[in-house]
Every structure is written in structure tokens, then in C-alpha cells.
Design an enzyme around this catalytic site. Sequence first.
Site, PDB file in Angstrom:
ATOM      1  N   GLU A  76       0.834  -1.210   0.000  1.00  0.00           N
ATOM      2  CA  GLU A  76       0.000   0.000   0.000  1.00  0.00           C
ATOM      3  C   GLU A  76       0.867   1.258   0.000  1.00  0.00           C
ATOM      4  OE1 GLU A  76      -2.929  -0.469  -0.749  1.00  0.00           O
ATOM      5  OE2 GLU A  76      -3.055  -2.598  -0.266  1.00  0.00           O
ATOM      6  N   ASP A  89      25.656  27.744  -8.824  1.00  0.00           N
ATOM      7  CA  ASP A  89      26.164  27.660  -7.454  1.00  0.00           C
ATOM      8  C   ASP A  89      27.641  27.282  -7.468  1.00  0.00           C
ATOM      9  OD1 ASP A  89      23.596  28.167  -6.320  1.00  0.00           O
ATOM     10  OD2 ASP A  89      23.044  26.112  -6.842  1.00  0.00           O
ATOM     11  N   ASP A 138      17.056  30.668 -11.543  1.00  0.00           N
ATOM     12  CA  ASP A 138      18.094  30.012 -10.755  1.00  0.00           C
ATOM     13  C   ASP A 138      19.420  30.730 -10.988  1.00  0.00           C
ATOM     14  OD1 ASP A 138      19.190  28.189  -9.038  1.00  0.00           O
ATOM     15  OD2 ASP A 138      19.255  26.539 -10.471  1.00  0.00           O
TER      16      ASP A 138
END
Length: 612
Positions: A337, A473, A470
Site C-alpha cells: 500500500e 552555485d 536560478d
Amino acid sequence: MIQVLLVTICLAVFPYQGSSIILESGNVNDYEVVYPRKVTALPKGAVQQKYEDAMQYEFTVNGEPVVLHLEKNKGLFSEDYSETHYSPDGREITTNPPVEDHCYYHGRIQNDADLTASISACDGLKGHFKLQGETYIIEPLKLPDSEAHAVFKYENVEKEDEAPKMCGVTQSNWESDESIKEDSQSNLTPAQQKYLNAKKYVKFFLVADHIMYLKYGRNLTTLRTRMFDTVNIVNQILQRINIHVALIGIEIWSKEDKIIVQSVPDVTLKLFATWRESVLLKRKNHDNAHLLTGINFNGPTAGLAYLGGICKPMYSAGIVQDHNKIHHLVAIAMAHEMGHNLGMDHDKDTCTCRAKACVMAGTLSCDASYLFSDCSRQEHRAFLIKNMPQCILKKPLKTDVVSPPVCGNYFVEVGEDCDCGSPATCRDPCCDAATCKLRQGAQCAEGLCCDQCRFKAAGTECRAATDECDMADLCTGRSAECTDRFQRNGQPCQNNNGYCYNRTCPTMNNQCIALFGPNAAVSQDACFQFNRQGNYYGYCRKEQNTKIACEPQNVKCGRLYCIDSSPAKKNPCNIIYSPNDEDKGMVLPGTKCADGMACNSNGQCVDVNRTY
């Protein structure tokens, strides 16, 4: 250096094979009797734990020697684990018991790398292991003044109900196999690839209903053990698809049920999911919750869950019937499930795994395994790529952890440099799994600015900009972390058709394309007037499940209306509506609704500088 304790226990086989006996797992027709003899060799100066980190059992099955290696399942409990039950007068009682030194283990047979054992050592040895494709169960015989245990095959347990149990999910409306295959094999955006590579954790909450409380003799300890045994296996199964399940809490409805638990599974699921959203989530933050019930569902149903519901307040839920005395079959149903919650449908006849039956088979059989099929893995991957559910990315910061650190649980906590799991499973050359400290000469163990255990040079690009909202980085040269930088919220984007919002540029046109395909575009303004109706096809927000009509100035912050220019689709005011997810197809927060205006999270069109 902390040394991992190894305990060797020899199980001498009693020269007797029983013909029939009633055990906790049921009436067993054929079994062997074994006597554990524990031999402990602690390193000098080591601290004795109640339950060791690692153990080894040697015993004989059918005359053949077997060596079973076990390691404590250190990731079983979250750092803020809690338990709730109710006093006879109905008072809620919540505690935070210590769970670091618990008694639940995963393991494997020697010379077999696959994890095939799940054992609790709380009161004797109880659990199961697989040997040469056969499932064996071990449990104490509970004889006076005796260490006797029984070892037997699962097939030798008399079945109370020979009718096979099934999952209640019958109609998924899921994508075709071809579209799933295309999604999972298509070129990924940097954001999608970053998401797939990230570690994922499900903070899991398990509730037992009042029938379960009665079924286990009104004994909270006995029921608690049953729940722990079950989740220990669920954790082991989900680790196979790189999902770490951490039990964040349990609740036992000892006084009375908090919903009307019915034998109609879809009704019970809806009631439980509503209670979870309106009550439990407000009390205890978590990612997914299941109800373990003692009621007999109508027909052969053993469980039911919302497909793809993970992280959704109303739909990250499932229900499972405690349908068998052998807890590992209940655990497989629960993992099944949860698999639905994580985007997996039932296996078709063409789906395969290295077993007779896979986890997502529609029918639960005695051949059930812990393996996901090729179809399930592909569906799960496609679901993650398409939806990128965020809650399962979140793991606690060091400063969030208030309990003592546990080395080996995959969480880097106070006093730890790294945590790559147990010594048996760790594959990180930079991290000492026994101490959770960096190896000599290593500066780091993980992170986008970590390369071969050393910090990358300052100025090295560690993450490219994914779009105009964005920013690229850069590494600092002093840390393994790649600090995520992005444009300020409210920065115009896509030729002034939108405003940056949490590193994305949400526009109505792009949302229409995502919902209806490449030929879709935003509808004319007149269509958005339907949002003033306050019904399923037009509203701005919900208050206590009541749909609130949009004010005239807010109509573009409610239901999204799109036009599809395909020849066969000429309705100028198309919407997406799903009774299982009524908020699907709403205009996303941060979307431009007028010049200098954007939608906030409350369905209002406000000044772009006030939206965030």
C-alpha cells in the site's frame, strides 16, 4: 575507536522434530526445536548494551548448517518518535520513550548478500529468514524455564482462510506502459536529475484501531510489539528502492475509534485520510500514515491506499487489515500500500522480479517476496520525475535532533561527521561506519563540493543554473556543501510573463501545457469568471472543506482554465478536476495574475512584493 560487538550464538538442535504445535504464528504441522546458547566476547572497555549492534547465529536446518548475520535496524525510529494512547476516561496520553537501544534487526544468510531476514530479539528470537528460496520462521516455544525455540517453514502453518487476500486498488487511471517508459527514459532536466539522486526518507506514522487493541488482549505492550515487528519489515522492503522508512510515531485507539471503521475499505480509507489531515497532521508532522485495523474488510481485500498520494495532506494515507498471524505477510501488504502512495500500480503478468511473486502483485500469496518488479521500479521512477514530491527529501538537521545520536541510521547528527549506515552496508570510502567519523586524511564524505574525500577548489561550479530564476552555485573551498542560490522572488521572467517564485517561473501557459499537452494555452478571461461560483469547477480556496468563491479581482488565482487547440478538442474553457485530488488544476502560488500582481497561497491576487 568504537568497536562493533559481534555476538555468536550457537543453536543446538534438539534431536526431535515435532509433528504439530500451536504457536504464536498459528497451528504448525512440522517444526524443529532449537536451543540458543549465547557466547559473548566483549572488547576490553566496551560498554554493554542490552541489545547488541551486530549478532551472528549459527544453527542447523534440515541437517544443514546455517549462519545468520544480524545488524540492528538503526534507522527504524525517527529522532522525535512518540507514542499515543488513551486513558479509560478518554484523555490523550503521549510519551517520547527512548528507542535507541531497541531489539529489531535485519540480516542475511552467510554467503548471500541479499537481506533476507527480519528478527526481533525482544523476548527470545522471533522473525523469519529465507534459505534456498524457502521462508522459515523462528519463534520461542514459551516453555517454563526453557530457551527452546521452534524453526519451521511458512508452508507448514495451517491457514485459517485459504482465500487469497488482495489489494483494494482496482482502477488507477494511471498512464500507459509506453508513456511511463518514455517518462522514465527521457532526457532529464538538471532539477529532475538532482531530485532522483537525492536521498529520500518517509517519516511514517502508524495507527492501530480499537479492534486491534481488543484483539491483542488490551495489552499496549503486545500491540506495540506487533506494530514494531511489522514496520521493521516495511523498512527493509522499501530500502530496496532507496526509500528509508523512519517510524515517527504510533497511536493506539485504546479507548475508542476516532473514526467509524467500516468493512467497506474505500469508506474507511476516506474517513482515516480526513482524520489524518484534520487532526493528526496538526499534532504531529509526518509524511505518510497508515491505519492497521482488526476489522475484516468485505471480500478478499487486505488493504487500500491512494495512488501517488505521498506528501499530499489528504491522500498520503493507507489502510491495512491485520489479516494474518504471521506479521511478515501483514508487513508485505503494508509495503504494497505504501508502494501505491509512492506511485506504483499493480504488477501485470509481464512484470518480473527474482521471485515467484513481487511486492506489487495484486494478490498476496504465500510466495510473496520483498522484491519490486521491473514495472514497479519504472513506475516509481516516472512518478518521482513527474511529481518530485518534496516531503521525502527532508531529513533533520543536526540542531533538530534532541535525542542521543545513533551511528548507522543514515542521519548525520550532533557529534557525527558522516553516517553511511551499518558497517555491512556502508560503501563510503571517506566515512568510518563504526564511528561515524571521517577517515584519516578525509575532509568530507558527501556533498556536491566533495570529491574523493576532499573539498573542491573555491569557485568550482557545483550546480548549474537550471533556468532564469536560478543561479549557478559555486564551491567555497571550505565546505562540502553546495549552497543553493537563486534569483529573488518577484524578479520578472519569461519575457515579463511571470515572476520568479522559489527558483521557478510559474506561468499559466506553462501550467496548461503541463496539464493538457503541448497544444494547450491559457483560456480567455471570460472563462475565469466560473471561479466566482464556489463549486468544484470554480473556487479560490477551501475553508474546512468548503469551497470559497473568488472575489472578482482574484478570479485568476482559482481554478486554471485552458484551451486546447487540438482538432478534436475545441472547448475554450477546459479544466482538470479529480475527486481524489480536488486541488489539482488550481493556479499555482506565485503565478502572475496581472501586471505587478501575483497569486498568493490563499488564492488572492496581490502586489507582487506582498506575495512572498
